[in-house]
Design a protein around this motif. Sequence first.
Motif, PDB file in Angstrom:
ATOM      1  N   THR A  22       0.805  -1.223   0.000  1.00 25.23           N
ATOM      2  CA  THR A  22       0.000   0.000   0.000  1.00 25.23           C
ATOM      3  C   THR A  22       0.835   1.269   0.000  1.00 25.23           C
ATOM      4  O   THR A  22       0.275   2.361  -0.021  1.00 25.23           O
ATOM      5  CB  THR A  22      -0.919   0.013   1.233  1.00 25.23           C
ATOM      6  OG1 THR A  22      -0.112  -0.062   2.421  1.00 25.23           O
ATOM      7  CG2 THR A  22      -1.882  -1.161   1.201  1.00 25.23           C
ATOM      8  N   ARG A  24       2.790   2.637  -2.284  1.00 24.45           N
ATOM      9  CA  ARG A  24       2.616   3.439  -3.501  1.00 24.45           C
ATOM     10  C   ARG A  24       1.232   4.074  -3.545  1.00 24.45           C
ATOM     11  O   ARG A  24       1.093   5.250  -3.924  1.00 24.45           O
ATOM     12  CB  ARG A  24       2.845   2.554  -4.739  1.00 24.45           C
ATOM     13  CG  ARG A  24       2.716   3.295  -6.049  1.00 24.45           C
ATOM     14  CD  ARG A  24       2.948   2.375  -7.236  1.00 24.45           C
ATOM     15  NE  ARG A  24       4.267   1.774  -7.201  1.00 24.45           N
ATOM     16  CZ  ARG A  24       4.740   0.980  -8.153  1.00 24.45           C
ATOM     17  NH1 ARG A  24       3.994   0.689  -9.204  1.00 24.45           N
ATOM     18  NH2 ARG A  24       5.958   0.482  -8.063  1.00 24.45           N
ATOM     19  N   ALA A  25       0.209   3.324  -3.154  1.00 23.42           N
ATOM     20  CA  ALA A  25      -1.152   3.868  -3.167  1.00 23.42           C
ATOM     21  C   ALA A  25      -1.295   5.033  -2.188  1.00 23.42           C
ATOM     22  O   ALA A  25      -1.949   6.041  -2.490  1.00 23.42           O
ATOM     23  CB  ALA A  25      -2.160   2.769  -2.840  1.00 23.42           C
ATOM     24  N   VAL A  26      -0.679   4.924  -1.005  1.00 28.13           N
ATOM     25  CA  VAL A  26      -0.759   5.997  -0.013  1.00 28.13           C
ATOM     26  C   VAL A  26      -0.064   7.253  -0.521  1.00 28.13           C
ATOM     27  O   VAL A  26      -0.588   8.374  -0.406  1.00 28.13           O
ATOM     28  CB  VAL A  26      -0.151   5.529   1.320  1.00 28.13           C
ATOM     29  CG1 VAL A  26       0.002   6.700   2.285  1.00 28.13           C
ATOM     30  CG2 VAL A  26      -1.005   4.442   1.944  1.00 28.13           C
ATOM     31  N   ILE A  28       0.606   8.182  -3.671  1.00 19.86           N
ATOM     32  CA  ILE A  28      -0.138   8.771  -4.782  1.00 19.86           C
ATOM     33  C   ILE A  28      -1.397   9.461  -4.284  1.00 19.86           C
ATOM     34  O   ILE A  28      -1.762  10.557  -4.753  1.00 19.86           O
ATOM     35  CB  ILE A  28      -0.466   7.701  -5.832  1.00 19.86           C
ATOM     36  CG1 ILE A  28       0.834   7.178  -6.481  1.00 19.86           C
ATOM     37  CG2 ILE A  28      -1.394   8.252  -6.910  1.00 19.86           C
ATOM     38  CD1 ILE A  28       0.610   6.045  -7.460  1.00 19.86           C
ATOM     39  N   SER A  29      -2.082   8.859  -3.309  1.00 20.90           N
ATOM     40  CA  SER A  29      -3.303   9.469  -2.767  1.00 20.90           C
ATOM     41  C   SER A  29      -3.011  10.805  -2.093  1.00 20.90           C
ATOM     42  O   SER A  29      -3.761  11.781  -2.247  1.00 20.90           O
ATOM     43  CB  SER A  29      -3.969   8.511  -1.778  1.00 20.90           C
ATOM     44  OG  SER A  29      -4.320   7.290  -2.405  1.00 20.90           O
ATOM     45  N   ILE A  30      -1.897  10.875  -1.356  1.00 15.03           N
ATOM     46  CA  ILE A  30      -1.542  12.119  -0.675  1.00 15.03           C
ATOM     47  C   ILE A  30      -1.255  13.230  -1.681  1.00 15.03           C
ATOM     48  O   ILE A  30      -1.758  14.359  -1.563  1.00 15.03           O
ATOM     49  CB  ILE A  30      -0.337  11.899   0.251  1.00 15.03           C
ATOM     50  CG1 ILE A  30      -0.730  10.987   1.426  1.00 15.03           C
ATOM     51  CG2 ILE A  30       0.203  13.232   0.770  1.00 15.03           C
ATOM     52  CD1 ILE A  30       0.423  10.601   2.319  1.00 15.03           C
ATOM     53  N   LEU A  32      -2.204  13.402  -4.818  1.00 18.80           N
ATOM     54  CA  LEU A  32      -3.419  13.760  -5.551  1.00 18.80           C
ATOM     55  C   LEU A  32      -4.336  14.637  -4.708  1.00 18.80           C
ATOM     56  O   LEU A  32      -5.003  15.535  -5.236  1.00 18.80           O
ATOM     57  CB  LEU A  32      -4.149  12.491  -5.998  1.00 18.80           C
ATOM     58  CG  LEU A  32      -3.517  11.703  -7.150  1.00 18.80           C
ATOM     59  CD1 LEU A  32      -4.343  10.467  -7.459  1.00 18.80           C
ATOM     60  CD2 LEU A  32      -3.380  12.572  -8.397  1.00 18.80           C
ATOM     61  N   SER A  33      -4.367  14.396  -3.408  1.00 23.53           N
ATOM     62  CA  SER A  33      -5.173  15.247  -2.527  1.00 23.53           C
ATOM     63  C   SER A  33      -4.627  16.669  -2.490  1.00 23.53           C
ATOM     64  O   SER A  33      -5.391  17.646  -2.524  1.00 23.53           O
ATOM     65  CB  SER A  33      -5.199  14.650  -1.115  1.00 23.53           C
ATOM     66  OG  SER A  33      -5.741  13.339  -1.121  1.00 23.53           O
ATOM     67  N   THR A  69       7.785   7.429  -4.557  1.00 22.29           N
ATOM     68  CA  THR A  69       7.208   6.167  -5.016  1.00 22.29           C
ATOM     69  C   THR A  69       8.291   5.155  -5.380  1.00 22.29           C
ATOM     70  O   THR A  69       8.196   3.968  -5.035  1.00 22.29           O
ATOM     71  CB  THR A  69       6.293   6.417  -6.225  1.00 22.29           C
ATOM     72  OG1 THR A  69       5.276   7.345  -5.857  1.00 22.29           O
ATOM     73  CG2 THR A  69       5.640   5.128  -6.678  1.00 22.29           C
TER      74      THR A  69
END
Length: 327
Positions: A22, A24-26, A28-30, A32-33, A69
């Motif tokens: 997770t 990479r997902a965390v 990217i989410s940060i 993008l936010s 990442t």
Amino acid sequence: MTLWNGSFPFYPGANACFPFDTSRAVIISIFLSVLATFIIILPGIRGRRRVFWFLQVVTGLFVGAVILTIQFSRDWETGWVTANTSYKSFSQALVNVDVGLHVGLSGMNVTLVGNPVNQVNETINYNEHFAWSLDADYDQSYSEGLKRGLPTPILYVAEKFTARSPCGVHRQYRISGHYASLTLWMAFCTWIISVLLFSMPILLYGGYMLLLTATLMLFSLLFFFTARNTPKCPIQFGPVPLETGYGGSFWLTLATGLLCLLLGLGVIILNSVQPEKLKLLFNLDERRGEEEEGWDKSHLSAEPSSTEQDELMVPLGELCQVTATKL
């Protein structure tokens, strides 16, 4: 020596795939936010400043997201092979599988997917991680894989990277991955400093820090390149070898490093050749012009002109003269 369905007692019935990473997902989410937050306030910026400001935000967030990442990615070096091989020890059953090797900075993943997935009364779908970072014990992970009874192809590939293997690549990958990760963390710090300098704005030193960020990213590729080009033992599955090449993280790091290099050089060259255009790109002239215009307007409104004073003084003089005549 066998239990139900012909399975050996030292192999677990259910093989759990490697859990989804997770990290990479965390990350990217940060990012993008943060980008969504800047997009929300974008309509409040007027004129062409909006376009330049948006490009600066997107470029800065992209570089930061890439640096973070690739720290946790496991596709710096990848390779796949399709082969007919034995599935378990002490068994003559052959399976048709896809074997994948995915190398990262802190370890590697070995994947095993059957063609089809359900063969020999089992679901062949594995993704096992073996860490070789300085705070991890690769040989211990390999020993635990032996105890869990992992399939033979996975153990065969993982054995090539053990410290006791005659291939001798464990030490090189471990040291190279450590220093590549260290230089990337330094690049992340210099990226943060460059963002602060550009926002202050101190453009020339921001360009220097961006140039240093590019240099550190390219040095991380050099560290990994030394491990990638060490002599290796062949990973052979019958007549078919497992060959690896540079993965997506390697090329993404190279592209981002070159982008930072070009941007840093561009800022430095424009600052020495045409500083006015550089200020225009960072919206400094327009901002200064608005401030000066606002100051002039406030100054004019606070101090009335000489014509206005004359118009006010003349009626007062006439009024005094008429009053004196009547008396």
